[in-house]
Design a protein around this motif. Structure first.
Motif, PDB file in Angstrom:
ATOM      1  N   LEU A 104     -14.572   5.853 -16.562  1.00  0.00           N
ATOM      2  CA  LEU A 104     -13.609   6.601 -17.359  1.00  0.00           C
ATOM      3  C   LEU A 104     -12.275   6.711 -16.624  1.00  0.00           C
ATOM      4  N   GLN A 108      -8.685   5.316 -17.953  1.00  0.00           N
ATOM      5  CA  GLN A 108      -7.530   6.209 -18.060  1.00  0.00           C
ATOM      6  C   GLN A 108      -6.379   5.786 -17.151  1.00  0.00           C
ATOM      7  N   GLN A 113     -14.994  14.202 -21.977  1.00  0.00           N
ATOM      8  CA  GLN A 113     -13.826  13.369 -21.671  1.00  0.00           C
ATOM      9  C   GLN A 113     -13.891  12.014 -22.380  1.00  0.00           C
ATOM     10  N   TYR A 114     -15.084  11.425 -22.475  1.00  0.00           N
ATOM     11  CA  TYR A 114     -15.223  10.167 -23.223  1.00  0.00           C
ATOM     12  C   TYR A 114     -14.933  10.385 -24.704  1.00  0.00           C
ATOM     13  N   TYR A 139     -11.259  10.462 -25.081  1.00  0.00           N
ATOM     14  CA  TYR A 139     -10.729   9.115 -24.858  1.00  0.00           C
ATOM     15  C   TYR A 139     -10.983   8.223 -26.080  1.00  0.00           C
ATOM     16  N   LEU A 159      -8.490   6.253 -29.131  1.00  0.00           N
ATOM     17  CA  LEU A 159      -8.464   4.803 -28.975  1.00  0.00           C
ATOM     18  C   LEU A 159      -8.405   4.119 -30.338  1.00  0.00           C
TER      19      LEU A 159
END
Length: 151
Positions: free
Chosen positions: A47, A51, A80-81, A84, A88
């Protein structure tokens, strides 16, 4: 994106199930605990790379005794994923990421391939953990994708 999002949901589910199985087993096997910690840290390393951050501060292979701390790491990783992945776009999956591995060797890999690495790496090690649980006469846990898909 739909497939990757679904596979990531499987990853979060499978991480939680394997932790539950380890807790239920009461294992004190240091190598087994080190392995589950490795999965959590590897997720964090990838991750960080996705990032655009470095990952040298993470140690992939350290002893672990506290499953609570590992569970917290998995939960933070999942959150956090999710952030993210939600940010995306499909077109960004083929963008290239420049990063260095833990030894400092530079690489360039697509976002898609980095995400697939995260997904497959964890599944591989969850299989190892289940095998070790069985060898300790503990109950392994079902973490196959199809089991998740049937929920």
């Amino acid at each position: 994106m739909k497939t990757i999002k679904c596979m990531m949901d499987h990853l979060y589910w499978a991480d939680g199930r394997i932790l539950d199985a380890l807790e239920e087993s009461g294992t004190k096997n240091k190598e087994l605990l080190k392995l589950v910690r490795h999965v959590a840290v590897a997720e964090r390393v990838w991750l960080s790379r996705l990032q655009g951050k470095g990952s040298a501060q993470y140690s992939l292979w350290e002893d672990a005794e506290d499953l609570t701390a590992i569970r917290t790491m998995f939960e933070e990783n999942a959150e956090q994923y999710r952030v993210y992945i939600e940010g995306l776009e499909e077109s960004e999956l083929d963008e290239m990421v420049d990063y260095a591995n833990q030894s400092g060797v530079p690489f360039r890999t697509s976002v898609r391939d980095l995400l697939l690495q995260v997904l497959l790496h964890g599944q591989y090690h969850r299989g190892q953990i289940n095998r070790a649980l069985r060898m300790e006469s503990a109950e392994p846990v079902q973490v196959d994708y199809i089991t998740f898909a049937r929920l």
